[in-house]
Design a protein around this motif. Structure first.
Motif, mmCIF file in Angstrom:
data_model
loop_
_atom_site.group_PDB
_atom_site.id
_atom_site.type_symbol
_atom_site.label_atom_id
_atom_site.label_comp_id
_atom_site.label_asym_id
_atom_site.label_seq_id
_atom_site.Cartn_x
_atom_site.Cartn_y
_atom_site.Cartn_z
ATOM 1 N N ASP A 144 0.841 -1.196 0.000
ATOM 2 C CA ASP A 144 0.000 0.000 0.000
ATOM 3 C C ASP A 144 0.879 1.250 0.000
ATOM 4 O OD1 ASP A 144 -2.326 1.485 0.104
ATOM 5 O OD2 ASP A 144 -2.931 0.827 2.082
ATOM 6 N N HIS A 145 1.863 1.275 0.885
ATOM 7 C CA HIS A 145 2.660 2.491 1.028
ATOM 8 C C HIS A 145 3.691 2.654 -0.083
ATOM 9 C CE1 HIS A 145 0.801 4.185 4.500
ATOM 10 N NE2 HIS A 145 0.760 2.988 5.062
ATOM 11 N N VAL A 146 4.227 1.568 -0.611
ATOM 12 C CA VAL A 146 5.120 1.747 -1.764
ATOM 13 C C VAL A 146 4.300 2.285 -2.947
ATOM 14 C CG1 VAL A 146 6.795 0.692 -3.319
ATOM 15 C CG2 VAL A 146 6.739 0.016 -0.936
ATOM 16 N N GLY A 147 3.057 1.838 -3.064
ATOM 17 C CA GLY A 147 2.171 2.411 -4.081
ATOM 18 C C GLY A 147 2.014 3.924 -3.915
ATOM 19 N N GLN A 148 1.991 4.365 -2.674
ATOM 20 C CA GLN A 148 1.891 5.798 -2.365
ATOM 21 C C GLN A 148 3.166 6.531 -2.812
ATOM 22 O OE1 GLN A 148 1.353 6.136 1.867
ATOM 23 N NE2 GLN A 148 0.309 8.123 1.731
ATOM 24 N N VAL A 149 4.312 5.901 -2.655
ATOM 25 C CA VAL A 149 5.563 6.476 -3.187
ATOM 26 C C VAL A 149 5.444 6.670 -4.696
ATOM 27 C CG1 VAL A 149 8.020 6.012 -3.623
ATOM 28 C CG2 VAL A 149 7.045 5.530 -1.359
ATOM 29 N N TYR A 150 4.890 5.662 -5.366
ATOM 30 C CA TYR A 150 4.734 5.751 -6.818
ATOM 31 C C TYR A 150 3.852 6.933 -7.223
ATOM 32 C CZ TYR A 150 7.459 1.864 -8.312
ATOM 33 O OH TYR A 150 8.534 1.088 -8.618
ATOM 34 N N ALA A 151 2.781 7.143 -6.458
ATOM 35 C CA ALA A 151 1.886 8.261 -6.773
ATOM 36 C C ALA A 151 2.596 9.601 -6.598
ATOM 37 C CB ALA A 151 0.633 8.184 -5.894
ATOM 38 N N GLY A 152 3.444 9.716 -5.584
ATOM 39 C CA GLY A 152 4.205 10.951 -5.391
ATOM 40 C C GLY A 152 5.192 11.192 -6.522
ATOM 41 N N LEU A 153 5.921 10.156 -6.897
ATOM 42 C CA LEU A 153 6.876 10.298 -8.006
ATOM 43 C C LEU A 153 6.140 10.726 -9.280
ATOM 44 C CD1 LEU A 153 9.095 7.079 -7.555
ATOM 45 C CD2 LEU A 153 9.558 9.377 -6.701
ATOM 46 N N ALA A 154 5.024 10.072 -9.558
ATOM 47 C CA ALA A 154 4.250 10.429 -10.751
ATOM 48 C C ALA A 154 3.778 11.877 -10.668
ATOM 49 C CB ALA A 154 3.056 9.479 -10.907
ATOM 50 N N GLY A 155 3.316 12.271 -9.492
ATOM 51 C CA GLY A 155 2.804 13.623 -9.307
ATOM 52 C C GLY A 155 3.829 14.693 -9.636
ATOM 53 N N SER A 156 5.102 14.378 -9.454
ATOM 54 C CA SER A 156 6.149 15.360 -9.761
ATOM 55 C C SER A 156 6.207 15.679 -11.247
ATOM 56 C CB SER A 156 7.510 14.851 -9.278
ATOM 57 O OG SER A 156 8.033 13.873 -10.171
ATOM 58 N N ARG A 157 5.626 14.851 -12.078
ATOM 59 C CA ARG A 157 5.635 15.074 -13.528
ATOM 60 C C ARG A 157 4.244 15.389 -14.077
ATOM 61 N NH1 ARG A 157 10.204 15.324 -12.004
ATOM 62 N NH2 ARG A 157 12.068 14.661 -13.137
ATOM 63 N N ASP A 158 3.336 15.766 -13.171
ATOM 64 C CA ASP A 158 1.935 15.990 -13.562
ATOM 65 C C ASP A 158 1.810 16.986 -14.722
ATOM 66 O OD1 ASP A 158 -1.033 15.593 -12.552
ATOM 67 O OD2 ASP A 158 -0.799 17.729 -12.924
ATOM 68 N N ALA A 159 2.545 18.096 -14.620
ATOM 69 C CA ALA A 159 2.441 19.116 -15.671
ATOM 70 C C ALA A 159 3.196 18.700 -16.936
ATOM 71 C CB ALA A 159 2.977 20.450 -15.165
ATOM 72 N N ASP A 160 4.260 17.908 -16.757
ATOM 73 C CA ASP A 160 5.132 17.610 -17.904
ATOM 74 C C ASP A 160 4.491 16.683 -18.931
ATOM 75 O OD1 ASP A 160 7.489 19.076 -17.098
ATOM 76 O OD2 ASP A 160 7.768 17.563 -15.530
ATOM 77 N N VAL A 161 3.584 15.820 -18.501
ATOM 78 C CA VAL A 161 3.053 14.824 -19.442
ATOM 79 C C VAL A 161 2.047 15.413 -20.431
ATOM 80 C CG1 VAL A 161 3.405 12.936 -17.793
ATOM 81 C CG2 VAL A 161 1.148 14.023 -17.968
ATOM 82 N N GLY A 162 1.586 16.646 -20.180
ATOM 83 C CA GLY A 162 0.670 17.296 -21.123
ATOM 84 C C GLY A 162 -0.577 16.463 -21.350
ATOM 85 N N PRO A 163 -1.013 16.316 -22.593
ATOM 86 C CA PRO A 163 -2.278 15.630 -22.870
ATOM 87 C C PRO A 163 -2.266 14.146 -22.522
ATOM 88 C CG PRO A 163 -1.125 16.126 -24.924
ATOM 89 C CD PRO A 163 -0.380 16.837 -23.829
ATOM 90 N N TRP A 164 -1.083 13.546 -22.346
ATOM 91 C CA TRP A 164 -1.024 12.128 -21.966
ATOM 92 C C TRP A 164 -1.689 11.864 -20.620
ATOM 93 C CZ3 TRP A 164 3.336 12.440 -25.483
ATOM 94 C CH2 TRP A 164 3.396 11.382 -26.407
ATOM 95 N N LYS A 165 -1.875 12.903 -19.809
ATOM 96 C CA LYS A 165 -2.489 12.696 -18.491
ATOM 97 C C LYS A 165 -3.809 11.936 -18.598
ATOM 98 C CE LYS A 165 -3.907 15.064 -14.246
ATOM 99 N NZ LYS A 165 -3.681 16.225 -13.369
ATOM 100 N N ALA A 166 -4.546 12.149 -19.690
ATOM 101 C CA ALA A 166 -5.843 11.468 -19.866
ATOM 102 C C ALA A 166 -5.723 9.949 -19.834
ATOM 103 C CB ALA A 166 -6.476 11.905 -21.186
ATOM 104 N N TYR A 167 -4.506 9.427 -20.153
ATOM 105 C CA TYR A 167 -4.300 7.972 -20.175
ATOM 106 C C TYR A 167 -3.622 7.445 -18.915
ATOM 107 C CZ TYR A 167 -5.031 8.403 -25.260
ATOM 108 O OH TYR A 167 -5.536 8.653 -26.514
ATOM 109 N N LEU A 168 -3.270 8.336 -17.995
ATOM 110 C CA LEU A 168 -2.412 7.937 -16.876
ATOM 111 C C LEU A 168 -3.202 7.980 -15.565
ATOM 112 C CD1 LEU A 168 0.766 9.808 -18.153
ATOM 113 C CD2 LEU A 168 0.460 7.321 -18.027
ATOM 114 N N GLY A 169 -3.819 6.843 -15.239
ATOM 115 C CA GLY A 169 -4.672 6.757 -14.061
ATOM 116 C C GLY A 169 -3.972 7.204 -12.781
#
Lengths: 182, 182
Positions: A144-169
């Protein structure tokens, strides 16, 4: 090595290795974002896992073996890391976690076999629980908590992925837990 | 090594190491459950990541560099792995993924610098995208799918954790995406 305790141990041994492979030396631009607004950064998650090793899972295992249901577990200090770890680097926290986990797994092997997993303890909120449930919850709590690490890492690139965000749950769910990727 | 391409590469290099640390040799009782009902088991996720290395991310990077927006990317085959990988072990799939990823990152380093990241390509559904967006999406796509592996591993212990499930969001969300742990 087969059986319930061995299989739980196999997963529990892997978490420090995963966190090392994922986090040690990773540029800070990846690691300063929490999983959700007001959530936990990777260093907070690792700190929480350290607390679990210090005061929760193995302490409760010993309590089941020694006292059964006659003495309720102490409550888990879910925010202990926020002050305690303020001056420590993420890399240092990962190594601290690895050391404490290794020590606890040696203790677990010495204390418990599959013949013990139906023994019972008393959780302060959940009531009677078995050692089997505790060992499974210890492992799933890691996941559960390692999954939370993954969400934080992903969040750091939230703006960078541009329109791809629609595919990235993993990004969509930071804004809306029920979001479904396109 | 600093800069956008280097930081994306740093994360992308770690994913095979994480999957090795997490999955290779893990007892099968942990790895046969999908992330959600009708979802993907860890082996399906790793297969999907292999497809990405074969036909998606690096192929599209080359297309941006060579053709810009004059030629739309091919669509991603999101279920290619289900038949292709039927006879392969999970451990073998992880090693295949690691090999393909390493090859692609060598090619990326040779082809692209930070001076290229504003170059544009044409996505068949999303329209114009930049190389920066593609590289960020490649990395976050890893994070998203490794998170899916975590959900599958956790799901294998759904019944074992007993009443602790109320505290384990990774299990609650398999049943209801909007669930919040107690």
């Amino acid at each position: 090595m087969t059986g319930f305790v061995a299989e739980a141990t196999d997963l529990l041994e892997r978490t420090p290795q995963v966190l090392r492979a994922l986090l040690v030396g990773l540029p800070e631009t990846w690691t300063r974002t929490p999983d959700v607004a007001d959530g936990w950064r990777p260093r907070d998650v690792v700190g929480h896992l350290i607390t679990g090793e210090q005061t929760d899972w193995m302490t409760r295992t010993r309590q089941i073996v020694e006292h059964g249901t006659s003495l309720a577990f102490d409550r888990f200090e879910r925010f202990a890391m926020l002050e305690r770890d303020a001056g420590r680097s993420l890399d240092d926290l990962v190594e601290q976690f690895a050391t404490r986990r290794a020590t606890n797994l040696v203790a677990l092997q010495a204390l418990v076999t599959d013949g013990d997993i139906d023994r019972r303890g008393l959780h302060p909120s959940l009531g009677e629980v078995t050692l089997r449930q505790l060992l499974a919850a210890w492992a799933v709590h890691d996941l559960d908590h390692v999954g939370q690490v993954y969400a934080g890492l992903a969040g750091s690139r939230d703006a960078d992925v541009g329109p791809w965000k629609a595919y990235l749950g993993i990004l969509l769910r930071r804004d809306d837990p029920a979001a479904v990727a396109g």
